[in-house]
Design a protein around this motif. Sequence first.
Motif, PDB file in Angstrom:
ATOM      1  N   SER A  43       0.816  -1.210   0.000  1.00  0.00           N
ATOM      2  CA  SER A  43       0.000   0.000   0.000  1.00  0.00           C
ATOM      3  C   SER A  43       0.849   1.260   0.000  1.00  0.00           C
ATOM      4  O   SER A  43       0.395   2.328  -0.417  1.00  0.00           O
ATOM      5  CB  SER A  43      -0.930   0.008   1.218  1.00  0.00           C
ATOM      6  N   LEU A  44       2.111   1.144   0.454  1.00  0.00           N
ATOM      7  CA  LEU A  44       3.035   2.270   0.430  1.00  0.00           C
ATOM      8  C   LEU A  44       3.824   2.340  -0.873  1.00  0.00           C
ATOM      9  O   LEU A  44       4.679   3.207  -1.029  1.00  0.00           O
ATOM     10  CB  LEU A  44       4.017   2.172   1.609  1.00  0.00           C
ATOM     11  N   GLY A  45       3.549   1.403  -1.788  1.00  0.00           N
ATOM     12  CA  GLY A  45       4.224   1.404  -3.078  1.00  0.00           C
ATOM     13  C   GLY A  45       5.486   0.573  -3.125  1.00  0.00           C
ATOM     14  O   GLY A  45       6.225   0.626  -4.112  1.00  0.00           O
ATOM     15  N   ILE A  46       5.770  -0.203  -2.081  1.00  0.00           N
ATOM     16  CA  ILE A  46       6.978  -1.038  -2.035  1.00  0.00           C
ATOM     17  C   ILE A  46       6.606  -2.442  -2.499  1.00  0.00           C
ATOM     18  O   ILE A  46       5.850  -3.153  -1.827  1.00  0.00           O
ATOM     19  CB  ILE A  46       7.564  -1.081  -0.614  1.00  0.00           C
ATOM     20  N   THR A  47       7.140  -2.855  -3.635  1.00  0.00           N
ATOM     21  CA  THR A  47       6.811  -4.173  -4.202  1.00  0.00           C
ATOM     22  C   THR A  47       8.049  -5.001  -4.518  1.00  0.00           C
ATOM     23  O   THR A  47       7.932  -6.053  -5.125  1.00  0.00           O
ATOM     24  CB  THR A  47       5.980  -3.997  -5.487  1.00  0.00           C
ATOM     25  N   SER A  48       9.225  -4.548  -4.139  1.00  0.00           N
ATOM     26  CA  SER A  48      10.463  -5.288  -4.403  1.00  0.00           C
ATOM     27  C   SER A  48      10.507  -6.535  -3.527  1.00  0.00           C
ATOM     28  O   SER A  48      10.506  -6.440  -2.287  1.00  0.00           O
ATOM     29  CB  SER A  48      11.673  -4.402  -4.131  1.00  0.00           C
ATOM     30  N   VAL A  49      10.548  -7.700  -4.138  1.00  0.00           N
ATOM     31  CA  VAL A  49      10.526  -8.957  -3.384  1.00  0.00           C
ATOM     32  C   VAL A  49      11.783  -9.133  -2.527  1.00  0.00           C
ATOM     33  O   VAL A  49      11.678  -9.505  -1.348  1.00  0.00           O
ATOM     34  CB  VAL A  49      10.328 -10.149  -4.340  1.00  0.00           C
ATOM     35  N   PRO A  50      13.002  -8.897  -3.028  1.00  0.00           N
ATOM     36  CA  PRO A  50      14.191  -9.030  -2.158  1.00  0.00           C
ATOM     37  C   PRO A  50      14.142  -8.101  -0.948  1.00  0.00           C
ATOM     38  O   PRO A  50      14.512  -8.494   0.164  1.00  0.00           O
ATOM     39  CB  PRO A  50      15.348  -8.666  -3.098  1.00  0.00           C
ATOM     40  N   HIS A 101      10.315 -21.549  13.851  1.00  0.00           N
ATOM     41  CA  HIS A 101      11.341 -22.398  13.248  1.00  0.00           C
ATOM     42  C   HIS A 101      11.902 -21.723  12.000  1.00  0.00           C
ATOM     43  O   HIS A 101      11.163 -21.115  11.215  1.00  0.00           O
ATOM     44  CB  HIS A 101      10.747 -23.762  12.890  1.00  0.00           C
ATOM     45  N   SER A 102      13.199 -21.814  11.824  1.00  0.00           N
ATOM     46  CA  SER A 102      13.846 -21.123  10.706  1.00  0.00           C
ATOM     47  C   SER A 102      13.414 -21.652   9.350  1.00  0.00           C
ATOM     48  O   SER A 102      13.566 -20.970   8.339  1.00  0.00           O
ATOM     49  CB  SER A 102      15.369 -21.235  10.836  1.00  0.00           C
ATOM     50  N   GLU A 103      12.860 -22.869   9.315  1.00  0.00           N
ATOM     51  CA  GLU A 103      12.404 -23.460   8.055  1.00  0.00           C
ATOM     52  C   GLU A 103      10.897 -23.402   7.889  1.00  0.00           C
ATOM     53  O   GLU A 103      10.353 -24.002   6.960  1.00  0.00           O
ATOM     54  CB  GLU A 103      12.868 -24.923   7.965  1.00  0.00           C
ATOM     55  N   ASP A 104      10.219 -22.714   8.798  1.00  0.00           N
ATOM     56  CA  ASP A 104       8.757 -22.649   8.738  1.00  0.00           C
ATOM     57  C   ASP A 104       8.354 -21.613   7.686  1.00  0.00           C
ATOM     58  O   ASP A 104       8.587 -20.409   7.861  1.00  0.00           O
ATOM     59  CB  ASP A 104       8.202 -22.254  10.096  1.00  0.00           C
ATOM     60  N   PRO A 105       7.728 -22.035   6.574  1.00  0.00           N
ATOM     61  CA  PRO A 105       7.354 -21.078   5.520  1.00  0.00           C
ATOM     62  C   PRO A 105       6.242 -20.127   5.917  1.00  0.00           C
ATOM     63  O   PRO A 105       6.023 -19.133   5.235  1.00  0.00           O
ATOM     64  CB  PRO A 105       6.911 -21.988   4.368  1.00  0.00           C
ATOM     65  N   SER A 106       5.546 -20.389   7.006  1.00  0.00           N
ATOM     66  CA  SER A 106       4.508 -19.460   7.437  1.00  0.00           C
ATOM     67  C   SER A 106       5.106 -18.171   7.993  1.00  0.00           C
ATOM     68  O   SER A 106       4.439 -17.135   8.012  1.00  0.00           O
ATOM     69  CB  SER A 106       3.613 -20.119   8.489  1.00  0.00           C
ATOM     70  N   TYR A 107       6.353 -18.223   8.447  1.00  0.00           N
ATOM     71  CA  TYR A 107       7.045 -17.038   8.937  1.00  0.00           C
ATOM     72  C   TYR A 107       8.138 -16.571   7.979  1.00  0.00           C
ATOM     73  O   TYR A 107       8.295 -15.371   7.757  1.00  0.00           O
ATOM     74  CB  TYR A 107       7.664 -17.316  10.314  1.00  0.00           C
ATOM     75  N   TYR A 108       8.904 -17.520   7.437  1.00  0.00           N
ATOM     76  CA  TYR A 108       9.981 -17.195   6.514  1.00  0.00           C
ATOM     77  C   TYR A 108       9.577 -17.700   5.122  1.00  0.00           C
ATOM     78  O   TYR A 108       9.944 -18.797   4.702  1.00  0.00           O
ATOM     79  CB  TYR A 108      11.293 -17.826   6.969  1.00  0.00           C
ATOM     80  N   SER A 109       8.804 -16.902   4.428  1.00  0.00           N
ATOM     81  CA  SER A 109       8.243 -17.321   3.147  1.00  0.00           C
ATOM     82  C   SER A 109       9.275 -17.201   2.038  1.00  0.00           C
ATOM     83  O   SER A 109      10.211 -16.386   2.102  1.00  0.00           O
ATOM     84  CB  SER A 109       7.015 -16.465   2.802  1.00  0.00           C
ATOM     85  N   SER A 110       9.091 -17.996   1.005  1.00  0.00           N
ATOM     86  CA  SER A 110       9.982 -17.952  -0.146  1.00  0.00           C
ATOM     87  C   SER A 110       9.673 -16.731  -1.005  1.00  0.00           C
ATOM     88  O   SER A 110       8.627 -16.081  -0.862  1.00  0.00           O
ATOM     89  CB  SER A 110       9.822 -19.223  -0.979  1.00  0.00           C
ATOM     90  N   VAL A 142       6.356 -17.077  -2.902  1.00  0.00           N
ATOM     91  CA  VAL A 142       5.148 -16.837  -2.109  1.00  0.00           C
ATOM     92  C   VAL A 142       4.960 -15.341  -1.870  1.00  0.00           C
ATOM     93  O   VAL A 142       3.845 -14.806  -1.973  1.00  0.00           O
ATOM     94  CB  VAL A 142       5.232 -17.591  -0.770  1.00  0.00           C
ATOM     95  N   ILE A 143       6.055 -14.641  -1.575  1.00  0.00           N
ATOM     96  CA  ILE A 143       5.958 -13.197  -1.359  1.00  0.00           C
ATOM     97  C   ILE A 143       5.492 -12.498  -2.629  1.00  0.00           C
ATOM     98  O   ILE A 143       4.654 -11.586  -2.587  1.00  0.00           O
ATOM     99  CB  ILE A 143       7.318 -12.645  -0.895  1.00  0.00           C
ATOM    100  N   GLN A 144       6.008 -12.939  -3.780  1.00  0.00           N
ATOM    101  CA  GLN A 144       5.592 -12.346  -5.048  1.00  0.00           C
ATOM    102  C   GLN A 144       4.105 -12.553  -5.288  1.00  0.00           C
ATOM    103  O   GLN A 144       3.407 -11.640  -5.764  1.00  0.00           O
ATOM    104  CB  GLN A 144       6.396 -12.968  -6.195  1.00  0.00           C
ATOM    105  N   ASN A 145       3.595 -13.734  -4.942  1.00  0.00           N
ATOM    106  CA  ASN A 145       2.162 -13.996  -5.109  1.00  0.00           C
ATOM    107  C   ASN A 145       1.318 -13.075  -4.230  1.00  0.00           C
ATOM    108  O   ASN A 145       0.297 -12.531  -4.679  1.00  0.00           O
ATOM    109  CB  ASN A 145       1.856 -15.456  -4.772  1.00  0.00           C
ATOM    110  N   TYR A 146       1.739 -12.871  -2.992  1.00  0.00           N
ATOM    111  CA  TYR A 146       0.954 -12.027  -2.095  1.00  0.00           C
ATOM    112  C   TYR A 146       1.093 -10.558  -2.444  1.00  0.00           C
ATOM    113  O   TYR A 146       0.182  -9.767  -2.160  1.00  0.00           O
ATOM    114  CB  TYR A 146       1.354 -12.285  -0.640  1.00  0.00           C
ATOM    115  N   VAL A 147       2.200 -10.167  -3.052  1.00  0.00           N
ATOM    116  CA  VAL A 147       2.312  -8.812  -3.575  1.00  0.00           C
ATOM    117  C   VAL A 147       1.287  -8.613  -4.691  1.00  0.00           C
ATOM    118  O   VAL A 147       0.606  -7.583  -4.762  1.00  0.00           O
ATOM    119  CB  VAL A 147       3.740  -8.544  -4.092  1.00  0.00           C
ATOM    120  N   HIS A 148       1.163  -9.627  -5.544  1.00  0.00           N
ATOM    121  CA  HIS A 148       0.165  -9.553  -6.621  1.00  0.00           C
ATOM    122  C   HIS A 148      -1.245  -9.488  -6.049  1.00  0.00           C
ATOM    123  O   HIS A 148      -2.074  -8.686  -6.500  1.00  0.00           O
ATOM    124  CB  HIS A 148       0.314 -10.757  -7.535  1.00  0.00           C
TER     125      HIS A 148
END
Length: 463
Positions: free
Chosen positions: A212-219, A242-251, A254-260
Amino acid sequence: MNIYCILLDWLTSAFKICTQTKDYITGIVSSENELKHLLESHKRASGTFYTVWSDDSQKKLKVTPRCLWQVEDYSEHIPLSVKRRVIYACQHGKNYKTQTTDDLHTEHEYTRRKMFHIQNSKKVDCPAKLYVRYVVRYDQFAVSKTCSRAKKQAAVKGVLESLKENTIITSEIIHVKIPLTEAHKNHNTSQNCHFSNNIHHMVRDKIQEYVSLGITSVPFLKKVLKTFVQKELSEMGSVLPHSEDPSYYSSSHVIQNYVHYALVSEKYSGFDQLLLEKKIDEWKLADPSAKFFFRKCTENDSDQTIPKFEVKTGDKGFPASEDSDLDDKDTQEMTLTQETFLFIHQNVQQQELLERYGDMVLLDATYRTTKYALPLFLVVVRTNVGYKPIAEFICENETTAAITEALNILKQWNQHWEPKYFMLDYSQQEYQALEYVFPNAQKYLCSFHREQAWKRWARQEVV
């Protein structure tokens, strides 16, 4: 077996244990915030998610509360009542949406797709359920541990009378019954089950906030979300994510999909429309002679006058054929334009160019000019120094009704505008809109778009 559930070191300090068995542990917390932290710790430790299976909050509001002396295993010789009970079922519980071939209508033939599905559903009939009861305590009617039954009945009667008079003093607690590892059946509850978890709702909301602030850069979002989880979410509960839990540390995917998803969900954002309305006010102050038309999406009570126009059902648009079904469709669209987004702009200089060079006009739409999937139409004329836009408008959809409405408004602004020729691309909607507004003007197709349409038609497979 999950080591966290054996040692129970995931329990928060605010949780007061009542009883513990092999399958469940029960206790109480004092507030909704403590409950939130407790459930968050349990989810991180067990690696399981729960969905709401039952919630009787609306039902409880319609009936008189029932006085109890014991709720599950909690009792302190104080009259109690349960104002709400929520049951959460394990995400791997019973599947209530299954459909077999017997459920399909026997009169219609169907063919099943031959696709290999690794797993049709997460549901494996796990019986584990998490119970949350919101309990009201009537402390002023407390009795002793060895009191008689008559005194308890008198206390209950006093509670009911005080409830009618609305003079009773109460306190609230939350009773929680949490399933342990042994309560889960038919699925894994170790750390390996984290890999199938969905994104955490607070992480998803954080992505929405940055988009909503205009920030869409995935990295950049990936780094920011990692800091957010480590500094803010880690404080919720006694167990770190957990460091491997994708619900907290998403790939990144996944982040790109939620940005869309965030961009699409904001397509008709009232907040951005409010900003546009303020921007138009600034433009009017900077150029009072400029003309603007703006209507928000889903607004019915617009203060601006919208020109009326009629659609002749006998006129055939592009292409002219007897089997065209655009007449009824477009007539219906004309009644729906009052609900759609529309923005039109034209200044005095553009009006002067239109008056001088308005015999030959080009109309074309372009996309991907903003973060919204809205078509931007440019009305262009050829001057002695090249092609110049003489009006711009943005509509919600590239339909005949929307384009016709915009062209009618432009025609109202320019009373003497009678173009002789129009150049447009291979678009039925644009052609029919021009037929409605400027029936006497000749319409020509752009050579580039005509050849492009031929090539697409030639490549089509014959069915």
